[in-house]
Motif scaffolding. Structure first.
Motif, PDB file in Angstrom:
ATOM      1  N   UNK A 198       0.824  -1.204   0.000  1.00 33.57           N
ATOM      2  CA  UNK A 198       0.000   0.000   0.000  1.00 33.57           C
ATOM      3  C   UNK A 198       0.863   1.261   0.000  1.00 33.57           C
ATOM      4  N   UNK A 199       1.953   1.244   0.771  1.00 38.31           N
ATOM      5  CA  UNK A 199       2.853   2.399   0.770  1.00 38.31           C
ATOM      6  C   UNK A 199       3.503   2.596  -0.597  1.00 38.31           C
ATOM      7  N   UNK A 200       3.908   1.495  -1.192  1.00 36.92           N
ATOM      8  CA  UNK A 200       4.541   1.589  -2.516  1.00 36.92           C
ATOM      9  C   UNK A 200       3.542   2.078  -3.561  1.00 36.92           C
ATOM     10  N   UNK A 201       2.324   1.553  -3.509  1.00 38.52           N
ATOM     11  CA  UNK A 201       1.312   1.998  -4.470  1.00 38.52           C
ATOM     12  C   UNK A 201       0.975   3.475  -4.280  1.00 38.52           C
ATOM     13  N   UNK A 202       0.872   3.916  -3.017  1.00 37.27           N
ATOM     14  CA  UNK A 202       0.600   5.331  -2.773  1.00 37.27           C
ATOM     15  C   UNK A 202       1.723   6.229  -3.240  1.00 37.27           C
ATOM     16  N   UNK A 203       2.966   5.816  -2.996  1.00 38.96           N
ATOM     17  CA  UNK A 203       4.114   6.598  -3.442  1.00 38.96           C
ATOM     18  C   UNK A 203       4.173   6.687  -4.958  1.00 38.96           C
ATOM     19  N   UNK A 204       3.968   5.559  -5.628  1.00 36.62           N
ATOM     20  CA  UNK A 204       4.000   5.573  -7.087  1.00 36.62           C
ATOM     21  C   UNK A 204       2.839   6.379  -7.661  1.00 36.62           C
ATOM     22  N   UNK A 205       1.674   6.295  -7.017  1.00 38.72           N
ATOM     23  CA  UNK A 205       0.543   7.088  -7.486  1.00 38.72           C
ATOM     24  C   UNK A 205       0.779   8.586  -7.359  1.00 38.72           C
ATOM     25  N   UNK A 206       1.334   9.004  -6.222  1.00 37.43           N
ATOM     26  CA  UNK A 206       1.645  10.424  -6.046  1.00 37.43           C
ATOM     27  C   UNK A 206       2.713  10.888  -7.028  1.00 37.43           C
ATOM     28  N   UNK A 207       3.716  10.056  -7.253  1.00 39.08           N
ATOM     29  CA  UNK A 207       4.765  10.413  -8.206  1.00 39.08           C
ATOM     30  C   UNK A 207       4.189  10.568  -9.604  1.00 39.08           C
ATOM     31  N   UNK A 208       3.315   9.646  -9.990  1.00 41.56           N
ATOM     32  CA  UNK A 208       2.696   9.744 -11.313  1.00 41.56           C
ATOM     33  C   UNK A 208       1.818  10.988 -11.430  1.00 41.56           C
ATOM     34  N   UNK A 209       1.076  11.296 -10.359  1.00 46.44           N
ATOM     35  CA  UNK A 209       0.209  12.476 -10.399  1.00 46.44           C
ATOM     36  C   UNK A 209       1.034  13.759 -10.531  1.00 46.44           C
ATOM     37  N   UNK A 210       2.095  13.878  -9.751  1.00 43.34           N
ATOM     38  CA  UNK A 210       2.940  15.079  -9.844  1.00 43.34           C
ATOM     39  C   UNK A 210       3.612  15.183 -11.212  1.00 43.34           C
ATOM     40  N   UNK A 211       4.079  14.069 -11.742  1.00 42.57           N
ATOM     41  CA  UNK A 211       4.724  14.113 -13.056  1.00 42.57           C
ATOM     42  C   UNK A 211       3.737  14.480 -14.153  1.00 42.57           C
ATOM     43  N   UNK A 212       2.518  13.967 -14.052  1.00 42.22           N
ATOM     44  CA  UNK A 212       1.503  14.319 -15.043  1.00 42.22           C
ATOM     45  C   UNK A 212       1.136  15.796 -14.955  1.00 42.22           C
ATOM     46  N   UNK A 213       0.957  16.300 -13.732  1.00 45.94           N
ATOM     47  CA  UNK A 213       0.645  17.723 -13.570  1.00 45.94           C
ATOM     48  C   UNK A 213       1.807  18.598 -14.035  1.00 45.94           C
ATOM     49  N   UNK A 214       3.027  18.147 -13.797  1.00 47.49           N
ATOM     50  CA  UNK A 214       4.185  18.918 -14.263  1.00 47.49           C
ATOM     51  C   UNK A 214       4.256  18.919 -15.786  1.00 47.49           C
ATOM     52  N   UNK A 215       3.936  17.795 -16.399  1.00 44.40           N
ATOM     53  CA  UNK A 215       3.948  17.722 -17.853  1.00 44.40           C
ATOM     54  C   UNK A 215       2.877  18.622 -18.464  1.00 44.40           C
ATOM     55  N   UNK A 216       1.718  18.731 -17.807  1.00 44.24           N
ATOM     56  CA  UNK A 216       0.625  19.581 -18.292  1.00 44.24           C
ATOM     57  C   UNK A 216       0.777  21.029 -17.846  1.00 44.24           C
ATOM     58  N   UNK A 217       1.904  21.350 -17.188  1.00 37.86           N
ATOM     59  CA  UNK A 217       2.188  22.721 -16.746  1.00 37.86           C
ATOM     60  C   UNK A 217       1.170  23.199 -15.718  1.00 37.86           C
ATOM     61  N   UNK A 218       0.646  22.251 -14.902  1.00 39.53           N
ATOM     62  CA  UNK A 218      -0.312  22.606 -13.860  1.00 39.53           C
ATOM     63  C   UNK A 218       0.363  22.846 -12.520  1.00 39.53           C
ATOM     64  N   UNK A 219       1.616  22.491 -12.375  1.00 38.69           N
ATOM     65  CA  UNK A 219       2.363  22.718 -11.150  1.00 38.69           C
ATOM     66  C   UNK A 219       3.829  22.905 -11.488  1.00 38.69           C
ATOM     67  N   UNK A 220       4.523  23.572 -10.591  1.00 38.56           N
ATOM     68  CA  UNK A 220       5.949  23.770 -10.794  1.00 38.56           C
ATOM     69  C   UNK A 220       6.809  22.774 -10.055  1.00 38.56           C
ATOM     70  N   UNK A 221       6.190  21.823  -9.351  1.00 40.01           N
ATOM     71  CA  UNK A 221       6.918  20.826  -8.576  1.00 40.01           C
ATOM     72  C   UNK A 221       6.854  19.494  -9.306  1.00 40.01           C
ATOM     73  N   UNK A 222       8.017  18.898  -9.525  1.00 40.76           N
ATOM     74  CA  UNK A 222       8.061  17.627 -10.247  1.00 40.76           C
ATOM     75  C   UNK A 222       7.734  16.449  -9.328  1.00 40.76           C
ATOM     76  N   UNK A 223       7.951  16.572  -8.026  1.00 42.78           N
ATOM     77  CA  UNK A 223       7.724  15.467  -7.098  1.00 42.78           C
ATOM     78  C   UNK A 223       7.163  16.013  -5.795  1.00 42.78           C
ATOM     79  N   UNK A 224       6.675  15.078  -4.970  1.00 42.60           N
ATOM     80  CA  UNK A 224       6.128  15.463  -3.673  1.00 42.60           C
ATOM     81  C   UNK A 224       7.221  16.004  -2.760  1.00 42.60           C
TER      82      UNK A 224
END
Length: 393
Positions: A198-224
């Motif tokens: 569960x910890x690994x899935x949550x970490x990977x999910x957050x990483x994917x969400x931040x990377x997707x938002x960074x790619x779409x220029x919705x945030x300036x942070x690449x990672x949590x």
């Protein structure tokens, strides 16, 4: 997103950030593979591989600390010309329509941000690697237990007590302490085995969400981690690269001025500092060269294994020579379309498998049924070795 692909401005592209993030794992794979190859010749290197996580964490601790101290960037980010900048938000009440450049101000990293950056870059990945190894061991143990069952090798009470009461009394305390420690270790492993997915899935999910938002220029942070620290990663300007060199020179000059002791001790300390500076200066180039060397070795050994495992293709062997005609056998006619037995053009041509000569089916069937051999070579044959030909030459 198209703006990021172009790579303009101070904001790094998604591909630059992804490459900087994947570099430590590639470096670890390169070092592990190289040590594994060398351990085939030098068995003592297996001890290093047994403590792979600790040695790699120590190496990255030195590199990341030096890089953050001198360049305000992680080891991998400095290779791509990136710098970490702390953000401070300024709010002006008299003007609500401000540009993002007016509202967000970038400054250098503070000391506590550098320390926390080392924690996120070195300490947390180390604990994640240890948890992953513990989870894998627990999963293998569970799978083995499901296939073969739990071990039942225990001492029988009667046999164990045959040695006397003294031996039991002397070892009962140690056994109780060892069993309690084993039970606690097993309990911790079970908890890690249940919680880690569960910890690994949550970490990977957050990483994917931040990377997707960074790619779409919705945030300036690449990672949590960058978001928690309040740090933006920016491209370094030419002036910043020049300032980095002068900053390194000033830091090293101050460190040389702090040397204390007799002259011979200062000379020794200065030599050690010079060696340390040389190693740190060429560490980046050397480690990147190690990554490329690892890729080359991987390609070389993989191609060699493929060549060894690939089936060897040999040229087809030449056809065997025709069997010799026996002296007592029937001679062959000059025309190959004539049957040697009836001296007529072959009808329903059939071949004798043991010799390869062709006759009329009726002629050869009658001859082999009577004489049990080929009429030309006199080789033993049966009617089952007669083969019908559907195309005669």
């Amino acid at each position: 997103m198209l703006f990021q692909v172009g790579g303009q401005g101070t904001r790094p592209t998604f591909f630059e950030m992804a490459a900087a993030q994947q570099l430590p794992s590639s470096l670890r794979a390169a070092l592990t593979y190289s040590l594994g190859v060398l351990a085939l010749r030098r068995p003592f290197l297996h001890r290093v591989l047994d403590y792979e996580d600790e040695f790699f964490a120590l190496l990255m601790l030195v590199l990341e600390t030096h890089s953050l101290r001198t360049t305000d960037a992680s080891f991998s980010e400095s290779l791509y010309g990136l710098r970490r900048r702390a953000i401070t938000i300024r709010v002006k009440k008299d003007n609500t329509r401000l540009d993002s450049g007016d509202r967000i101000h970038h400054s250098g990293l503070e000391k506590h941000q550098k320390i926390l950056s080392v924690v996120f870059l070195v300490v947390l990945p180390y604990f994640k690697s240890k948890l992953h190894s513990i989870y894998n061991k627990e999963r293998e143990a569970t799978l083995q237990a499901s296939l073969w069952g739990h071990g039942h090798e225990r001492y029988d009470d009667a046999d164990y007590l045959e040695g006397g009461d003294n031996s039991f009394a002397s070892t009962s305390g140690l056994d109780a302490e060892g069993s309690a420690r084993t039970h606690l270790t097993k309990r911790i492993q079970n908890i890690i085995g249940a919680c880690y997915p569960w910890l690994h899935a949550g970490n990977e999910g957050l990483s994917f969400a931040y990377q997707l938002l960074y790619l779409l220029d919705a945030t300036g942070f690449y990672s949590l981690g960058l978001h928690v620290l309040g740090i933006h990663v920016c491209r370094a300007t030419g002036q910043e690269l020049m300032d980095t060199s002068s900053r390194i020179s000033k830091i090293r000059s101050r460190e040389r001025e702090r040397l204390r002791g007799p002259p011979w001790l200062k000379v020794l300390q200065g030599a050690l500092l010079s060696c340390t500076y040389t190693v740190l200066d060429y560490a980046q180039t050397g480690l990147i060269a190690a990554v490329f060397f690892f890729k080359m070795m991987e390609w070389w050994y993989q191609s060699a294994e493929e060549r060894m495992s690939a089936p060897t293709v040999y040229p087809p062997p030449p056809p065997p020579p025709p069997p010799k005609v026996a002296k007592e056998g029937i001679p062959l006619p000059p025309d190959r379309t004539i049957c040697p037995l009836c001296a007529q053009k072959r009808a329903n041509p059939s071949v004798v498998a043991v010799s390869g000569f062709v006759f009329c089916y009726a002629c050869i069937f009658k001859y082999i049924s009577q004489y049990k051999c080929c009429p030309v070579t006199l080789m033993p044959a049966t009617v089952d070795q007669i083969r019908r030909l559907f195309h005669d030459v």
